[in-house]
Write an enzyme that holds these catalytic residues in place. Structure first.
Site, PDB file in Angstrom:
ATOM      1  N   ILE A  23     -18.891  80.559 -94.904  1.00 52.91           N
ATOM      2  CA  ILE A  23     -18.199  80.899 -96.147  1.00 52.91           C
ATOM      3  C   ILE A  23     -17.291  79.759 -96.604  1.00 52.91           C
ATOM      4  O   ILE A  23     -17.153  79.496 -97.803  1.00 52.91           O
ATOM      5  CB  ILE A  23     -17.404  82.217 -95.995  1.00 52.91           C
ATOM      6  CG1 ILE A  23     -16.792  82.639 -97.331  1.00 52.91           C
ATOM      7  CG2 ILE A  23     -16.335  82.124 -94.914  1.00 52.91           C
ATOM      8  CD1 ILE A  23     -17.800  82.863 -98.434  1.00 52.91           C
ATOM      9  N   HIS A  41     -13.877  87.959 -79.792  1.00 54.93           N
ATOM     10  CA  HIS A  41     -13.420  89.199 -80.410  1.00 54.93           C
ATOM     11  C   HIS A  41     -14.543  90.207 -80.203  1.00 54.93           C
ATOM     12  O   HIS A  41     -15.655  90.012 -80.699  1.00 54.93           O
ATOM     13  CB  HIS A  41     -13.136  88.977 -81.901  1.00 54.93           C
ATOM     14  CG  HIS A  41     -13.105  90.242 -82.709  1.00 54.93           C
ATOM     15  ND1 HIS A  41     -12.330  91.316 -82.365  1.00 54.93           N
ATOM     16  CD2 HIS A  41     -13.763  90.586 -83.857  1.00 54.93           C
ATOM     17  CE1 HIS A  41     -12.503  92.276 -83.271  1.00 54.93           C
ATOM     18  NE2 HIS A  41     -13.376  91.862 -84.171  1.00 54.93           N
ATOM     19  N   TYR A  55      -9.722  98.372 -84.604  1.00 59.08           N
ATOM     20  CA  TYR A  55     -10.079  98.876 -85.926  1.00 59.08           C
ATOM     21  C   TYR A  55     -11.377  99.668 -85.825  1.00 59.08           C
ATOM     22  O   TYR A  55     -12.198  99.457 -84.922  1.00 59.08           O
ATOM     23  CB  TYR A  55     -10.216  97.752 -86.952  1.00 59.08           C
ATOM     24  CG  TYR A  55     -11.305  96.749 -86.675  1.00 59.08           C
ATOM     25  CD1 TYR A  55     -12.641  96.996 -87.025  1.00 59.08           C
ATOM     26  CD2 TYR A  55     -11.015  95.529 -86.068  1.00 59.08           C
ATOM     27  CE1 TYR A  55     -13.639  96.069 -86.774  1.00 59.08           C
ATOM     28  CE2 TYR A  55     -12.017  94.596 -85.815  1.00 59.08           C
ATOM     29  CZ  TYR A  55     -13.328  94.874 -86.161  1.00 59.08           C
ATOM     30  OH  TYR A  55     -14.320  93.960 -85.912  1.00 59.08           O
ATOM     31  N   VAL A 108     -12.998  85.169 -92.772  1.00 55.63           N
ATOM     32  CA  VAL A 108     -13.664  85.588 -94.001  1.00 55.63           C
ATOM     33  C   VAL A 108     -12.671  86.048 -95.053  1.00 55.63           C
ATOM     34  O   VAL A 108     -12.847  85.788 -96.251  1.00 55.63           O
ATOM     35  CB  VAL A 108     -14.690  86.710 -93.690  1.00 55.63           C
ATOM     36  CG1 VAL A 108     -15.099  87.448 -94.963  1.00 55.63           C
ATOM     37  CG2 VAL A 108     -15.916  86.126 -93.001  1.00 55.63           C
ATOM     38  N   ASP A 144      12.026  67.699 -98.167  1.00 56.53           N
ATOM     39  CA  ASP A 144      13.366  67.193 -98.479  1.00 56.53           C
ATOM     40  C   ASP A 144      13.910  66.590 -97.199  1.00 56.53           C
ATOM     41  O   ASP A 144      13.727  67.137 -96.107  1.00 56.53           O
ATOM     42  CB  ASP A 144      14.281  68.273 -99.056  1.00 56.53           C
ATOM     43  CG  ASP A 144      14.793  69.251 -98.006  1.00 56.53           C
ATOM     44  OD1 ASP A 144      13.959  69.720 -97.199  1.00 56.53           O
ATOM     45  OD2 ASP A 144      15.994  69.559 -98.008  1.00 56.53           O
ATOM     46  N   THR A 165      16.373  62.866 -95.469  1.00 58.19           N
ATOM     47  CA  THR A 165      17.315  61.773 -95.698  1.00 58.19           C
ATOM     48  C   THR A 165      16.666  60.445 -95.339  1.00 58.19           C
ATOM     49  O   THR A 165      15.815  60.364 -94.446  1.00 58.19           O
ATOM     50  CB  THR A 165      18.607  61.948 -94.879  1.00 58.19           C
ATOM     51  OG1 THR A 165      18.286  62.021 -93.490  1.00 58.19           O
ATOM     52  CG2 THR A 165      19.351  63.198 -95.299  1.00 58.19           C
ATOM     53  N   GLY A 184      11.782  68.582 -87.571  1.00 60.91           N
ATOM     54  CA  GLY A 184      10.665  68.498 -86.643  1.00 60.91           C
ATOM     55  C   GLY A 184       9.460  69.299 -87.085  1.00 60.91           C
ATOM     56  O   GLY A 184       8.321  68.876 -86.901  1.00 60.91           O
ATOM     57  N   TYR A 220      23.278  58.838 -83.396  1.00 62.51           N
ATOM     58  CA  TYR A 220      21.967  58.496 -82.859  1.00 62.51           C
ATOM     59  C   TYR A 220      22.113  57.418 -81.780  1.00 62.51           C
ATOM     60  O   TYR A 220      22.751  56.388 -82.009  1.00 62.51           O
ATOM     61  CB  TYR A 220      21.063  57.935 -83.956  1.00 62.51           C
ATOM     62  CG  TYR A 220      20.787  58.864 -85.101  1.00 62.51           C
ATOM     63  CD1 TYR A 220      19.592  59.587 -85.171  1.00 62.51           C
ATOM     64  CD2 TYR A 220      21.701  59.005 -86.142  1.00 62.51           C
ATOM     65  CE1 TYR A 220      19.327  60.417 -86.250  1.00 62.51           C
ATOM     66  CE2 TYR A 220      21.442  59.839 -87.220  1.00 62.51           C
ATOM     67  CZ  TYR A 220      20.259  60.546 -87.268  1.00 62.51           C
ATOM     68  OH  TYR A 220      19.989  61.371 -88.331  1.00 62.51           O
TER      69      TYR A 220
END
Length: 828
Positions: free
Chosen positions: A6, A214, A245, A347, A536, A538, A553, A640
């Site tokens: 698909i 499954h 199900y 699917v 976003d 720096t 991260g 740092y």
């Protein structure tokens, strides 16, 4: 396109629709069913997911299936056997409202019995009914899409043709080698499901998924279905508490399970079409793994399952794809340009993914923001086979699970350890994982702070609200505001852009001006071509041709790829990933300067070290890059040092901070309480590709002269009235109908006080993007995009949480902080 399930058929169709020609669709199996997961899928679709991204892909897929005429709408019910599950279904109702899914309701056992007369309603307490649930013919859909692309003259199809290799030249895909010859190509999409890792490996790339079993059986003939006029005439049932199900399939009943033990395979274990008894992805059924599931099915549907005349017609261990985080794997691979992934797609979202990937390839972005599924999101440690299998195994039994928004993975932990880790363990840190790193969320050693701030910190009464949370977070926050805190930020992703073309490279992706003085640090949005948010972050300017990017991260590897993709075309700029070379320690609070000044001879006064600047200082014997910015809304620095010097930095700061009452604080303060009091936006929450800078209230200053990705759209957005406005709201009353105080966690719908949903001109519903405490304010804070007519300070609205409405008030209709609105503390 490699793979004609698909997904491959859908991508071919949408690429042709968007104008691409000379397309080739390959599969080593026969058509229309080449033997992949599409061929044995159960093919039903529930439209509501707690993920906005997955819900959008699913809804788009449903629309496409309907347009193709292969959708049968039958309705579906997720049934609950416990009250805990009913609470989860109330949360699903809220997600439906947030994402704009109509036709859903909570139903009683009696109402379920009316809809599904063969169910035993005495074993359930209720359910979630969705009118829009349906069954599709995914093989027919793929055929129609493939034929449409062929008829347009855009597509050549080659079935029974196996890919033997992918040639890469100078980092870009050049050709594929098949059993029927070579194909020269500039772009390859790997959309072959469980085989995807093996094919990606041919090109030196990684698609970290694992084939997993499954189990499904089909029983029948069922007497009740003897006169059925169609394949399905009753709603599909998800027995959520048993991970199962049941659905009608003509004269039979299909029963599927996600409750059995995780059964994982390697792609190389999958047999060929010729070797397979049924198809390559239909493995022999292992009865012992299904015994308990048959008992559950018997409990729920004794009329059918207990009928001795009803036998097993078909039973398989069907293969599907699982990933380490449960999301699909989409986009261009970071290892090889022109090599795309469209893998781990089921699917239910197949055509939506096909459209999104095709748009991404043609336009540079997709209408639906799929950043959560970006193949580039994975760090190296998350690509190993053992990691993938560990996480897939853990996640498998949570397919229908009640998964808390803050729930943490348990498997394959302690892989990336910050240099402060031993100290943090001694302080009884509670670790959450971020990009593979262990990162303190709060410290149990700070429990005495609860007594200090007893009048301002309270427990959460409801277990769900208090899960993966502690009142210690709020106490750490108050100590930060009163004194000073140190926060482990090692999970940052850090990379340098260097070379003569470095300025050109960062300038073309950053909204803000990057031609600044050396020593400036710039916070900037990164945009998509249409002006939505790509990131976003720096950027520090270390020299004429040297810039350092610091980003979160979670999105760091995707951001690294984005910058790599936009380097100067003449090859005069390069990127160096320094994430594992540097550690970061945040130091914030009104006494932060006192602490830092006591361990350095450098001038850290406001005049000597202004806000939004950085420089290298000496902290005792450590040469430390100090950046004066703040995400918690207080005076301070990010410090740092090379990662091997981190433990020494921790000890120096902690010892210097003792006279000033320093506390170690967790990411609960940094990422939630401190951020929300300052109304700071976060990527993946407020900021994504479906909202723009103006809507987010971040269109500060003038637009720079230099061109950048998304500039044309950004300028247009500034000239237009915004379609939505990001607002800050606070909860007026937390009291629920049973007297218990409840606290929103994020994702909930914002409504009128009368309960009507809010929808903007683009059809987007208003929902809570971020939620959390504002301990300094004594309020629970929510961020949400509102239609302009409701974006008014003082407007009374409501939020729906666990099936009840709570009053909220709009406090800000722009980015002005609730706490320290003039930013005096940050710039002190």
């Amino acid at each position: 396109m490699i793979g004609a399930g698909i997904v491959g058929n859908s991508i071919a169709y949408h690429l042709a629709r968007l104008g691409w020609r000379d397309l080739v669709l390959l599969d080593k199996g026969p058509l229309p069913n080449p033997g992949g997961s599409t061929g044995h899928a159960s093919n039903f679709i529930y439209p509501v997911d707690h993920s906005r991204e997955m819900t959008a892909l699913t809804r788009d897929s449903v629309d496409q299936y309907a347009e193709l005429g292969v959708l049968t709408v039958c309705g579906g019910i997720e049934v609950a056997r416990t009250e805990e599950r009913m609470q989860e279904l109330a949360r699903r109702m809220a997600s439906a409202a947030s994402w704009g899914v109509e036709g859903v309701s909570l139903v009683t056992p009696a109402e379920i019995k009316e809809l599904v007369p063969y169910i035993d309603e005495t074993v359930i307490v209720g359910g979630f009914y969705s009118e829009g649930v349906g069954v599709v013919d995914s093989l027919r859909a793929g055929t129609l899409m493939r034929e449409a692309a062929q008829e347009s003259g855009a597509l050549t199809v080659s079935a029974n043709n196996e890919v033997l290799g992918i040639d890469v030249e100078r980092g870009r895909v050049g050709r594929i080698r098949t059993s029927r010859g070579d194909v020269e190509t500039e772009a390859v999409v790997i959309c072959c499901g469980v085989w995807s890792p093996r094919v990606a490996h041919m090109a030196g790339a990684s698609i970290p998924l694992t084939p997993a079993v499954h189990q499904m059986i089909d029983i029948g003939p069922v007497p009740r279905f003897a006169d059925a006029k169609s394949a399905i005439e009753f709603p599909i049932v998800r027995d959520m508490d048993t991970n199962m199900y049941e659905r009608q399939d003509g004269s039979g009943l299909e029963v599927g399970s996600y409750a059995h033990r995780p059964i994982l395979h390697d792609p190389d274990e999958i047999p060929s079409v010729e070797e397979a008894a049924l198809s390559p992805t239909e493995f022999p059924f292992t009865q012992d793994d299904f015994t308990a599931q048959m008992e559950h099915a018997l409990e729920l549907m004794p009329e059918i399952v207990g009928d001795e005349s009803v036998g097993i017609k078909y039973a398989i261990n069907g293969l599907l794809s699982l990933t380490p985080d449960g999301m699909p794997i989409l986009g261009e691979t970071p290892e090889v340009k022109g090599l795309w992934s469209a893998a781990a797609v089921w699917v239910k979202e197949g055509p939506g993914v096909g459209r999104a990937v095709a748009e991404w390839m043609v336009n540079g972005e997709s209408e639906i923001d799929v950043h959560g599924a970006d193949v580039a999101r994975f760090h190296e440690c998350q690509k190993s086979v053992e990691h993938v299998k560990a996480r897939a195994a853990e996640g498998f039994n949570k397919t229908y699970g009640i998964v808390h928004p803050g729930e943490q993975w348990e498997s394959d932990r302690q892989v990336r350890l910050p240099p402060f880790y031993a100290r943090e363990r001694e302080l009884d840190a509670v670790f959450f994982e971020a990009a593979g790193w262990e990162r303190p969320h709060w410290y149990e050693s700070n429990k005495p702070l609860l007594e200090e701030y007893a009048s301002r910190v309270s427990e959460r009464d409801a277990e769900w609200d208090a899960r993966w949370w502690s009142p210690i977070i709020n106490a750490e926050h108050l100590a930060t505001r009163d004194r000073v805190a140190m926060i482990d930020l090692t999970a940052f992703c850090i990379f340098d852009v260097v070379g003569p073309g470095a300025l050109e490279s960062v300038q073309r992706v950053a909204v803000r001006q990057m031609d600044v003085k050396h020593g400036r640090v710039v916070y900037t949005p990164i945009l998509t071509p249409s002006g939505g948010f790509r990131a976003d972050l720096t950027i520090m300017r270390l020299g004429d041709g040297h810039f350092r990017v610091v980003t979160g991260g979670a999105s760091g590897m995707a951001d690294l790829k984005w910058f790599s993709d936009h380097l100067a075309e003449d090859g005069t700029a390069q990127i160096v990933d320094l994430t594992s070379s540097w550690c970061t320690l945040g130091l914030w609070g009104p006494r932060a300067r006192d602490v830092l000044a006591s361990i350095t001879s450098d001038d850290v006064s406001h005049e000597g070290f202004p806000f939004a600047t950085f420089r290298t200082i000496e902290v005792d014997s450590l040469r430390t890059l100090a950046s004066r910015i703040s995400y918690v809304g207080d005076l301070g620095w990010e410090l740092y040092v090379p990662i091997e010097q981190g433990a020494r930095l921790w000890d120096l700061v902690r010892e210097a901070g003792r006279p000033h009452g320093i506390v170690p604080a967790g990411i609960g303060v940094y990422g939630t309480t401190g951020r929300l009091e300052k109304c700071y936006r976060a990527h993946g929450f407020e900021l994504d590709g479906e909202y723009n800078v103006v809507e987010a209230g971040m269109a500060w200053g003038k637009v720079k002269e230099q061109d950048f990705v998304g500039k044309e759209a950004h300028v247009r957005h500034r000239e237009e009235e915004p379609t939505a406005v990001l607002c800050t709201l606070t909860v007026d009353d937390h009291t629920s109908s049973n007297g218990q105080k409840r606290y929103m966690l994020g994702g909930e719908p914002i409504l009128t006080r009368e309960g009507a949903p809010l929808t903007d001109r683009d059809g987007r519903r208003s929902f809570v993007t971020s939620a959390g405490a504002g301990p300094s304010l004594g309020k629970h804070i929510l961020l949400s995009y509102l239609p302009p007519e409701h974006a008014n300070v003082g407007e009374a609205l409501a939020v729906e949480y666990m099936g009840e409405r709570y009053p909220v008030t709009v406090e800000r209709a722009d980015s002005t902080p609730l706490f320290d609105p003039d930013n005096d503390r940050v710039r002190s």
